[in-house]
Design a protein around this motif. Structure first.
Motif, short mmCIF file in Angstrom:
data_model
loop_
_atom_site.label_atom_id
_atom_site.label_comp_id
_atom_site.label_asym_id
_atom_site.label_seq_id
_atom_site.Cartn_x
_atom_site.Cartn_y
_atom_site.Cartn_z
N LYS B 45 -3.37 3.91 -9.31
CA LYS B 45 -2.77 2.88 -8.48
C LYS B 45 -1.33 3.25 -8.13
O LYS B 45 -0.90 3.09 -6.99
CB LYS B 45 -2.81 1.56 -9.24
N GLU B 48 -1.37 5.98 -5.52
CA GLU B 48 -1.82 5.40 -4.26
C GLU B 48 -0.70 4.57 -3.62
O GLU B 48 -0.42 4.70 -2.43
CB GLU B 48 -3.03 4.52 -4.58
N GLN B 49 -0.07 3.75 -4.43
CA GLN B 49 0.97 2.88 -3.90
C GLN B 49 2.17 3.68 -3.42
O GLN B 49 2.75 3.39 -2.37
CB GLN B 49 1.42 1.89 -4.97
N GLY B 52 1.39 5.26 -0.09
CA GLY B 52 1.36 4.24 0.96
C GLY B 52 2.76 3.78 1.33
O GLY B 52 3.10 3.64 2.50
N SER B 55 4.54 6.37 3.37
CA SER B 55 4.02 6.36 4.74
C SER B 55 4.71 5.26 5.55
O SER B 55 5.19 5.49 6.67
CB SER B 55 2.51 6.15 4.71
N HIS B 94 -2.57 9.08 1.22
CA HIS B 94 -2.83 7.75 0.67
C HIS B 94 -4.33 7.43 0.79
O HIS B 94 -4.98 7.02 -0.18
CB HIS B 94 -1.98 6.78 1.49
N LEU B 95 -4.88 7.70 1.96
CA LEU B 95 -6.31 7.47 2.19
C LEU B 95 -7.13 8.39 1.28
O LEU B 95 -8.14 7.96 0.70
CB LEU B 95 -6.64 7.71 3.66
N TYR B 98 -7.18 7.07 -2.14
CA TYR B 98 -8.07 5.91 -2.19
C TYR B 98 -9.54 6.34 -2.28
O TYR B 98 -10.30 5.86 -3.12
CB TYR B 98 -7.82 5.06 -0.94
N VAL B 120 -7.68 -3.82 3.43
CA VAL B 120 -8.11 -2.45 3.65
C VAL B 120 -8.37 -2.23 5.14
O VAL B 120 -8.01 -1.18 5.70
CB VAL B 120 -9.37 -2.12 2.83
N GLY B 123 -5.12 -1.55 6.82
CA GLY B 123 -4.63 -0.21 6.49
C GLY B 123 -5.38 0.84 7.28
O GLY B 123 -4.80 1.76 7.85
N MET B 124 -6.69 0.66 7.34
CA MET B 124 -7.53 1.63 8.07
C MET B 124 -7.18 1.60 9.55
O MET B 124 -7.12 2.66 10.20
CB MET B 124 -9.00 1.28 7.85
N ALA B 164 0.31 -1.93 9.38
CA ALA B 164 0.70 -1.41 8.07
C ALA B 164 1.47 -2.46 7.28
O ALA B 164 1.25 -2.64 6.07
CB ALA B 164 1.54 -0.14 8.24
N HIS B 167 -0.92 -5.04 6.13
CA HIS B 167 -1.69 -4.42 5.05
C HIS B 167 -0.99 -4.61 3.70
O HIS B 167 -1.59 -5.06 2.73
CB HIS B 167 -1.83 -2.94 5.42
N PHE B 168 0.28 -4.36 3.66
CA PHE B 168 1.08 -4.49 2.43
C PHE B 168 1.13 -5.96 2.00
O PHE B 168 0.90 -6.31 0.84
CB PHE B 168 2.48 -3.95 2.70
N ILE B 171 -2.11 -7.45 0.31
CA ILE B 171 -2.57 -6.98 -1.00
C ILE B 171 -2.09 -7.88 -2.12
O ILE B 171 -2.79 -8.09 -3.10
CB ILE B 171 -2.04 -5.55 -1.28
C1 HEM Z 1 -0.58 3.98 8.14
C2 HEM Z 1 -1.44 3.65 7.25
C3 HEM Z 1 -1.12 3.00 5.95
C4 HEM Z 1 0.07 2.59 5.43
C5 HEM Z 1 1.45 2.68 6.05
C6 HEM Z 1 -0.19 2.03 4.14
C7 HEM Z 1 0.76 1.50 3.31
C8 HEM Z 1 0.51 0.92 2.09
C9 HEM Z 1 1.49 0.29 1.25
C10 HEM Z 1 2.96 0.16 1.58
C11 HEM Z 1 0.85 -0.14 0.14
C12 HEM Z 1 1.45 -0.93 -1.00
C13 HEM Z 1 2.10 -0.08 -2.00
C14 HEM Z 1 2.68 -0.90 -3.11
O1 HEM Z 1 2.02 -1.86 -3.55
O2 HEM Z 1 3.78 -0.58 -3.56
C15 HEM Z 1 -0.53 0.19 0.28
C16 HEM Z 1 -1.51 -0.09 -0.66
C17 HEM Z 1 -2.84 0.17 -0.49
N1 HEM Z 1 -3.41 0.79 0.59
FE1 HEM Z 1 -2.49 1.44 2.23
N2 HEM Z 1 -1.54 2.10 3.90
C18 HEM Z 1 -2.13 2.69 4.97
C19 HEM Z 1 -3.47 2.98 5.14
C20 HEM Z 1 -4.43 2.70 4.21
C21 HEM Z 1 -5.81 3.05 4.32
C22 HEM Z 1 -6.42 3.84 5.51
C23 HEM Z 1 -6.45 2.59 3.20
C24 HEM Z 1 -7.89 2.68 2.82
C25 HEM Z 1 -8.89 2.75 3.63
C26 HEM Z 1 -5.46 1.97 2.38
C27 HEM Z 1 -5.71 1.39 1.16
C28 HEM Z 1 -4.76 0.85 0.34
C29 HEM Z 1 -5.06 0.26 -0.93
C30 HEM Z 1 -6.43 0.11 -1.58
C31 HEM Z 1 -3.84 -0.16 -1.45
C32 HEM Z 1 -3.65 -0.91 -2.75
C33 HEM Z 1 -3.41 0.00 -3.85
C34 HEM Z 1 -3.35 -0.84 -5.07
O3 HEM Z 1 -2.40 -1.61 -5.20
O4 HEM Z 1 -4.28 -0.72 -5.87
N3 HEM Z 1 -4.24 2.05 3.02
N4 HEM Z 1 -0.71 0.84 1.46
#
Ligand code: HEM
Lengths: 311, 216
Positions: B45, B48-49, B52, B55, B94-95, B98, B120, B123-124, B164, B167-168, B171
């Motif tokens: 996690k 992954e975080q 993300g 990004s 990040h993807l 995941y 999700v 994010g996708m 994006a 998305h944040f 969660i």
């Molecule tokens: C431009 C695309 C994306 C950006 C900028 C982005 C950004 C982020 C950010 C900022 C977080 C939160 C990090 C934190 O809690 O500190 C996050 C978490 C997450 N993202 Fe993305 N994301 C993107 C694309 C995706 C994609 C394509 C997927 C999956 C298909 C995805 C799945 C997740 C998941 C599952 C989490 C939660 C991780 C966790 O807390 O367990 N994201 N993302």
């Protein structure tokens, strides 16, 4: 429900001597914890192995102490470990009131003294999708409730956490994550179930503050947030009590919050979980079990209930 | 446009390659910590975080270039492509984290997540939008498409940023500060474009018309 009542029997005769010694140790532990104050909260605390304990590998103690949701101390998992040392857990009073024959304010020591402490190694499943295996030390909640003599009209038990913003930084400031006090509740039969314990320690020590010192609830078949921490009040009531996460978001967090892999959280799946401290970045998820693996013991409590509706 | 003396980067020209090299440091460092099992109790996690979050940071830095030019006169336009591509690379990492680490290529669970879970899905959506933008972030593509069409295509970056940031926000369990701050930053950067007059007034000079199409 006291079984032996004659006043001429010394407590040391009723209680197995080892348990008696353990209580003394516990009380000494509390004294020591007080003497060290702030940072060194935990003191040794021995207990016999209790029933229902799992043989699964225990989550490393360091992780149990470092990865906590305890919003009174902040919203990040690391906040409680950083901030909880400010909490003074001595003296501590627990009020037991409501529909009981003997409402009272108990000093924590007095509440604990008559109990035979046990170690219960339980799985803990957080609603966020992670889990731990924790060796708690405590005693069945039923034993404490019985002492207050619940009335026939009591149907639920309501719990309340301390409110003390001077020592709980999450309870003050602009961005407060929940309304305070944190409150939780159980149906009376859930509260009296032998799996349900009040914990005063873990890993052979008094509870560290970040884990809910000095007294917390552990209900292993429910999501972790039902395990209310730093309890100051236990009330027996007639109607279903309010619970904090349910008030914050009723669509996402139900009163029951039984671990159930088939009922997803509206925003994420509950089918799998990650066991903390297991195998680094290449570890796999594991399937979540119905009632967190305690179905054999508790499924009958919910016979005929639609668990999608009463989630 | 003269470089503002307050900003050291503007005077001495940092090579673009250095931006890429520095940009990958967080990814390499985080992955190193992960392999050494130093990412805390939930290392997957955390990894992954972190990816993300970087990004999103690069995406917002990319969006800050134009307002910085307009309002503060700091011209970092030559680094914008690098920042945009870094945002895409981090989203791809990040993807990958995941898919490979978090869900061990369980395509059914992943598919269900993408369709059913708004956080999700968003994010996708952000990632899917960034793909054609990354693919056309080179001089040949600009020539082929023509400046105008290219600029129009790249305005999709605003949609990606909104997705994006959402998305944040989607969660989290309560309302912690971090996702709110990122959402506010995204909103502010987009508002500066929606209301360019505000920026112009701030500097009390008219924006150069000719450049608008390429830089907004
Ligand atoms: C431009 C695309 C994306 C950006 C900028 C982005 C950004 C982020 C950010 C900022 C977080 C939160 C990090 C934190 O809690 O500190 C996050 C978490 C997450 N993202 Fe993305 N994301 C993107 C694309 C995706 C994609 C394509 C997927 C999956 C298909 C995805 C799945 C997740 C998941 C599952 C989490 C939660 C991780 C966790 O807390 O367990 N994201 N993302």
């Amino acid at each position: 429900m006291l079984i032996r009542h004659s006043p001429d029997i010394a407590p040391s005769e009723i209680t197995p001597y080892s348990a008696y010694l353990r209580r003394r140790e516990f009380l000494a532990g509390f004294g020591a914890a007080m003497a060290f104050g702030g940072a060194a909260q935990a003191a040794p605390l021995a207990a016999a192995r209790g029933p229902f304990s799992t043989d699964e590998p225990r989550t490393p103690r360091a992780d149990v102490l470092a990865y906590n949701n305890f919003y009174e101390f902040g919203g990040r998992k690391s906040d409680p470990a950083e901030n909880a040392h400010r909490l003074a857990t001595k003296p501590w009073t627990v009020r037991i009131d409501g529909l009981v024959a003997k409402p009272a304010d108990y000093r924590l020591e007095d509440l604990i003294k008559p109990l035979a402490l046990e170690e219960r190694v339980y799985r803990m499943r957080c609603v966020e999708g992670w889990s731990m295996v924790i060796p708690w030390i405590g005693a069945p909640l039923s034993e404490i409730l019985k002492r207050a003599e619940p009335l026939g009209s009591a149907k639920y038990v309501a719990f309340e956490t301390l409110v003390r913003p001077e020592e709980m930084p999450g309870q003050k400031g602009l961005l407060q994550l929940l309304p305070w006090p944190y409150v939780e509740g159980l149906r009376l039969d859930e509260a009296l179930h032998p799996l349900t314990i009040l914990a005063v320690g873990l890993y052979g020590e008094t509870l560290p503050n970040q884990n809910g010192a000095p007294l917390r609830l552990v209900v292993p078949w429910k999501y972790g947030f039902k395990g209310i921490k730093s309890i100051v009040r236990v009330s027996l009531v007639e109607t279903q009590p309010k619970t904090s996460w349910n008030m914050q978001n009723p669509r996402e967090y139900g009163f029951y919050s039984n671990v159930n892999p088939n009922v997803d959280h509206p925003r994420w799946s509950q089918a799998t979980e990650r066991r903390i401290g297991e195998g680094g970045i290449f570890a796999k998820r594991r399937p979540t079990l119905m009632f967190n693996g305690y179905a054999e013991q508790v499924a009958s409590l919910y016979g005929g209930m639609d668990l999608e509706r009463y989630f | 446009m003269r470089a503002a003396p307050v900003f050291p980067l503007a005077g001495w020209r940092v090579p673009k390659l250095a931006v890429y090299v520095a940009g990958f440091v967080p990814a390499i460092w985080t992955f190193y910590l992960g392999v050494m099992d130093r990412l805390g109790p939930e290392p997957i996690k955390a990894l992954e975080q972190e990816l993300g979050l970087w990004s999103l940071r690069f995406l917002l830095l990319c969006l800050a270039i134009t307002p910085l030019r307009r309002a503060a006169g700091v011209d970092l336009l030559r680094y914008r492509r690098a920042l945009g591509l870094l945002a895409f690379y981090y989203a791809a990492l990040h993807l990958s984290a995941y898919v490979a680490l978090d869900h061990s290529f369980d395509w059914i669970a992943i598919g269900r997540d993408i369709l059913k879970r708004p956080y999700v899905t968003s994010g996708m959506a952000a990632f899917v939008i960034l793909v054609p933008l990354a693919a056309t972030s080179n001089n040949a593509a600009i020539r082929r498409l023509g400046g105008k069409a290219w600029a129009r295509l790249h305005r999709l970056v605003y949609v990606a940023a909104v997705a994006a940031a959402a998305h944040f926000l989607l969660i989290v369990k309560s309302w912690p500060a971090e996702p709110l701050l990122y959402a506010a930053a995204t909103a502010a950067l987009l508002a500066m474009r929606a209301f360019p007059a505000v920026l112009r007034r701030a500097r009390s000079i008219p924006a150069p018309r000719r450049r608008r199409a390429l830089t907004s």
